[in-house]
Design a protein around this motif. Structure first.
Motif, mmCIF file in Angstrom:
data_model
loop_
_atom_site.group_PDB
_atom_site.id
_atom_site.type_symbol
_atom_site.label_atom_id
_atom_site.label_comp_id
_atom_site.label_asym_id
_atom_site.label_seq_id
_atom_site.Cartn_x
_atom_site.Cartn_y
_atom_site.Cartn_z
ATOM 1 N N ASN A 178 0.830 -1.201 0.000
ATOM 2 C CA ASN A 178 0.000 0.000 0.000
ATOM 3 C C ASN A 178 0.869 1.258 0.000
ATOM 4 O O ASN A 178 1.395 1.668 1.031
ATOM 5 C CB ASN A 178 -0.907 -0.050 1.245
ATOM 6 N N GLY A 192 -9.036 13.341 0.503
ATOM 7 C CA GLY A 192 -9.982 12.256 0.750
ATOM 8 C C GLY A 192 -9.573 11.400 1.931
ATOM 9 O O GLY A 192 -8.423 11.398 2.359
ATOM 10 N N SER A 193 -10.546 10.675 2.439
ATOM 11 C CA SER A 193 -10.286 9.762 3.539
ATOM 12 C C SER A 193 -9.334 8.661 3.087
ATOM 13 O O SER A 193 -9.497 8.116 2.004
ATOM 14 C CB SER A 193 -11.623 9.168 3.986
ATOM 15 N N THR A 207 -6.120 9.022 2.355
ATOM 16 C CA THR A 207 -5.059 9.442 1.436
ATOM 17 C C THR A 207 -3.721 9.641 2.137
ATOM 18 O O THR A 207 -2.734 9.957 1.501
ATOM 19 C CB THR A 207 -5.426 10.762 0.724
ATOM 20 N N LYS A 264 -3.164 11.590 5.189
ATOM 21 C CA LYS A 264 -2.967 12.860 5.887
ATOM 22 C C LYS A 264 -2.394 12.627 7.292
ATOM 23 O O LYS A 264 -1.433 13.294 7.704
ATOM 24 C CB LYS A 264 -4.300 13.620 5.995
ATOM 25 N N VAL A 298 -0.829 9.980 8.328
ATOM 26 C CA VAL A 298 0.516 9.412 8.184
ATOM 27 C C VAL A 298 1.532 10.523 7.937
ATOM 28 O O VAL A 298 2.649 10.495 8.471
ATOM 29 C CB VAL A 298 0.531 8.365 7.039
ATOM 30 N N ARG A 357 -2.766 -4.424 14.819
ATOM 31 C CA ARG A 357 -3.783 -3.379 14.859
ATOM 32 C C ARG A 357 -5.144 -3.963 15.226
ATOM 33 O O ARG A 357 -5.439 -5.117 14.944
ATOM 34 C CB ARG A 357 -3.849 -2.689 13.502
HETATM 35 N N1 LIG Z 1 0.474 1.662 10.951
HETATM 36 C C1 LIG Z 1 -0.078 1.374 9.762
HETATM 37 N N2 LIG Z 1 0.081 0.163 9.200
HETATM 38 C C2 LIG Z 1 -0.441 -0.126 7.997
HETATM 39 N N3 LIG Z 1 -1.145 0.725 7.250
HETATM 40 C C3 LIG Z 1 -1.340 1.956 7.744
HETATM 41 C C4 LIG Z 1 -0.828 2.350 9.023
HETATM 42 N N4 LIG Z 1 -1.182 3.628 9.240
HETATM 43 C C5 LIG Z 1 -1.891 4.011 8.162
HETATM 44 N N5 LIG Z 1 -1.997 3.017 7.263
HETATM 45 C C6 LIG Z 1 -2.669 3.095 5.946
HETATM 46 O O1 LIG Z 1 -2.301 4.311 5.358
HETATM 47 C C7 LIG Z 1 -3.389 4.862 4.646
HETATM 48 C C8 LIG Z 1 -3.593 6.311 5.050
HETATM 49 O O2 LIG Z 1 -3.981 6.376 6.397
HETATM 50 P P1 LIG Z 1 -4.234 7.747 7.143
HETATM 51 O O3 LIG Z 1 -4.665 7.397 8.520
HETATM 52 O O4 LIG Z 1 -3.072 8.637 6.987
HETATM 53 O O5 LIG Z 1 -5.475 8.326 6.316
HETATM 54 P P2 LIG Z 1 -6.120 9.765 6.458
HETATM 55 O O6 LIG Z 1 -5.805 10.522 5.213
HETATM 56 O O7 LIG Z 1 -5.736 10.381 7.743
HETATM 57 O O8 LIG Z 1 -7.667 9.385 6.424
HETATM 58 P P3 LIG Z 1 -8.867 9.943 7.327
HETATM 59 O O9 LIG Z 1 -9.266 11.238 6.733
HETATM 60 O O10 LIG Z 1 -9.936 8.913 7.154
HETATM 61 O O11 LIG Z 1 -8.363 10.055 8.715
HETATM 62 C C9 LIG Z 1 -4.574 3.973 4.915
HETATM 63 O O12 LIG Z 1 -4.781 3.165 3.766
HETATM 64 C C10 LIG Z 1 -4.169 3.120 6.080
HETATM 65 O O13 LIG Z 1 -4.704 1.838 5.952
#
Ligand SMILES: Nc1ncnc2c1ncn2[C@@H]1O[C@H](COP(=O)(O)OP(=O)(O)OP(=O)(O)O)[C@@H](O)[C@H]1O
Ligand SMILES: [Mg+2]
Lengths: 248, 260
Positions: A14, A35-36, A38, A40, A42, B226
């Motif tokens: 991923n 978007g959710s 994406t 952010k 991380v 997780r």
């Molecule tokens: N520790 C982890 N191990 C594996 N995959 C991860 C981990 N942390 C995040 N991901 C993956 O990274 C991607 C982005 O996650 P992230 O939490 O940054 O999204 P986001 O943009 O903050 O979304 P949202 O707006 O829903 O909070 C997701 O597909 C998630 O599954």
């Protein structure tokens, strides 16, 4: 100033971040939209070193964050986690005053408590919640306690991961004002993730939009409505039709 | 699938296990080195002492009293085969202090404490509380693992001492009430034949087992996967690993202490 160049991060197959280039000026407020899922959250964790990027460089005031002395580096930051991440074994006020009760910034207990109660007041929580446990609070209240903890020692850089999700519109307004105040009056640098377009307009000096692991668009908030970028336009107007596919 | 596939799988499993052993050893080394370096967290240590030591007393005491009683019955029945019923008090005492006190005490603590530590720290991991600790300039290893490991290492020997006493008392109760021993003779025989090292070796074992239990709880909690499933798996691994390691360490320590 925070400067990211070519930051990538994958979790297994991923690919979440695929080369992020972004500049956040000191004493300004940057809002990240996108978007959710994406990446952010991380992205913020990469800057803090909670997640190690695969490639790329992150500079804080021209110094590589991986080389910085860890304790001193983290002491400059405050972070509100998306899920609040309160310590459930500690009272609300002890959560807020965590840094003030131990380590380098330790204060006498009574003083730490006083500061905690003042910070709780700023996020719209009365002193009666101070002696409760986090599990006894509603989701929105937990979020605000997390916010109070993030600003407890007046850090110079603060990250807010969705500060207003789960709050009623009035409380969201209070929090928006607070974040704005922290930047303009206390001179902090803020990076905020939000899905709430009202918040974006209230908080942001600059906006960056994350899409497919890259910064799709970045610019001052005043140009948000006028930019011809179809991705931005679809996103801020919440249209189902457009270049951003709904299935992700 | 080629003929070498099973061998390759075996090799992978072996390598995986060696890597895990290495990671646990590094983790143990880090925990031990942090015990002696500030900052210290006395409040967390006190909480851990109460959680691990004080609150384990009932379960350790109950285990010991039934074990001591059963041991007395067994040794009496066995001893009767060659008219040596009189050895009951001393064998109960030696059996409890050298082996059963520490091992059963350790296993009960493993069930109670390794699981709760792993579940607590694992939940903190999946709800980002560990990340939050880091951003608040607090080393999770120092704040979470060190107090628990130190508390268990200090508390389990005390639990073992209490368990020894209760187990011997259990033997005495059964001896006097069911096997017609004279109470004073039973006590005299217990004391006369018991040596300091019988008790001391059991306490040293207790310290080692306490260290193992808390270390496994912390290690598996901090490496939890997780979600709820991850925490469940971490808890299970912590209890299994702690129990097996206790039994293995018990054999090794017995080998070191009692063969010369
Ligand atoms: N520790 C982890 N191990 C594996 N995959 C991860 C981990 N942390 C995040 N991901 C993956 O990274 C991607 C982005 O996650 P992230 O939490 O940054 O999204 P986001 O943009 O903050 O979304 P949202 O707006 O829903 O909070 C997701 O597909 C998630 O599954
Ligand atoms: Mg997020």
């Amino acid at each position: 100033m925070i400067e990211l160049s070519g930051v990538t991060k994958s979790f297994g197959p991923n690919q979440v971040l695929r080369g992020i280039d972004l500049r956040v000026e000191s004493n300004s407020s940057m809002v990240i939209i996108g978007g959710s899922g994406t990446g952010k959250s991380v992205l913020l964790k990469c800057i803090l070193g909670l997640v190690h990027p695969d490639k790329g460089q992150i500079l804080l005031n021209d110094e590589d964050v991986t080389r910085a002395e860890r304790d001193a580096f983290l002491a400059r930051f405050g972070m509100l986690f998306q899920g609040a991440a309160l310590f459930d074994s500690l009272h609300v006020w002890e959560n807020v005053a965590f840094r003030l009760l131990r380590g380098a910034q330790k204060r006498p207990k009574a003083e730490a408590r006083e500061i905690a109660i003042e910070k709780l007041r700023r996020v719209g929580l009365g002193p009666q919640v101070a002696d409760l446990y986090p599990a006894e609070l509603s989701g929105g209240m937990q979020k605000r306690v997390g916010l109070a903890r993030a600003i407890a020692v007046d850090p110079e850089i603060i990250f807010f991961d969705e500060p207003t999700t789960g709050l009623d519109p009035i409380m969201a307004g209070v929090i928006n004002d607070l974040i704005r105040e922290i930047v303009t009056e206390m001179g902090a640098t803020a990076m905020t993730i939000t899905h709430d377009m009202t918040s974006v307009r209230a908080i942001a000096d600059n906006v960056a939009m994350l899409h497919r692991g890259k910064i799709r668009w970045t610019g001052p908030v005043s140009e948000l409505d006028t930019t011809p970028d179809p991705y931005v336009q679809q996103f801020i107007h919440g249209r189902a039709e457009g270049p951003i596919e709904a299935l992700r | 699938m080629s003929a070498a596939a099973p061998i390759a799988a075996l090799g992978r499993a072996t390598l995986g296990m060696l890597a895990a052993v290495g990671r646990i050893a590094l983790f143990a080394g880090a925990v031990v080195s942090h015990i002696f370096r500030p900052p210290f967290y006395p409040r967390e240590l006190l909480t851990a002492l109460i959680q691990i030591g004080w609150l384990s007393l009932p379960v350790v005491g109950l285990t010991a009293i039934f074990t001591g009683g059963a041991l007395a019955l067994q040794i009496y029945a066995g001893g009767a085969r060659f008219s040596a019923e009189a050895v009951v008090p001393s064998i109960v005492a030696i059996g409890m202090t050298r082996e059963l006190g520490p091992v059963l005490g350790g296993l009960m603590v493993a069930a109670r404490v390794a699981s709760s530590i792993a579940a607590e720290i694992g939940t903190m991991k999946v709800t980002e509380q560990i990340d939050a600790l880091v951003t608040l300039s607090t080393n999770p290893l120092k704040y979470l693992a060190v107090p628990r490991v130190l508390a268990a290492t200090l508390a389990v020997p005390i639990l073992v001492a209490v368990g020894d006493s209760i187990g011997i008392a259990g033997g005495w109760l059964v001896g006097v009430n069911r096997l017609d021993f004279n109470s004073a003779t039973y006590i005299k025989n217990t004391i006369d034949f018991l040596e300091v090292w019988d008790v001391g070796s059991g306490l040293v074992k207790g310290a080692a087992f306490g260290f193992i239990v808390a270390l496994m709880g912390c290690y598996h909690g901090m490496n939890s996967g997780r979600g709820a499933q991850g925490v469940g798996r971490a808890t299970k691994s912590a209890v299994v690993a702690a129990s097996v390691l206790i039994l293995a360490a018990n054999y090794l320590l017995t080998e070191v202490f009692f063969t010369s």
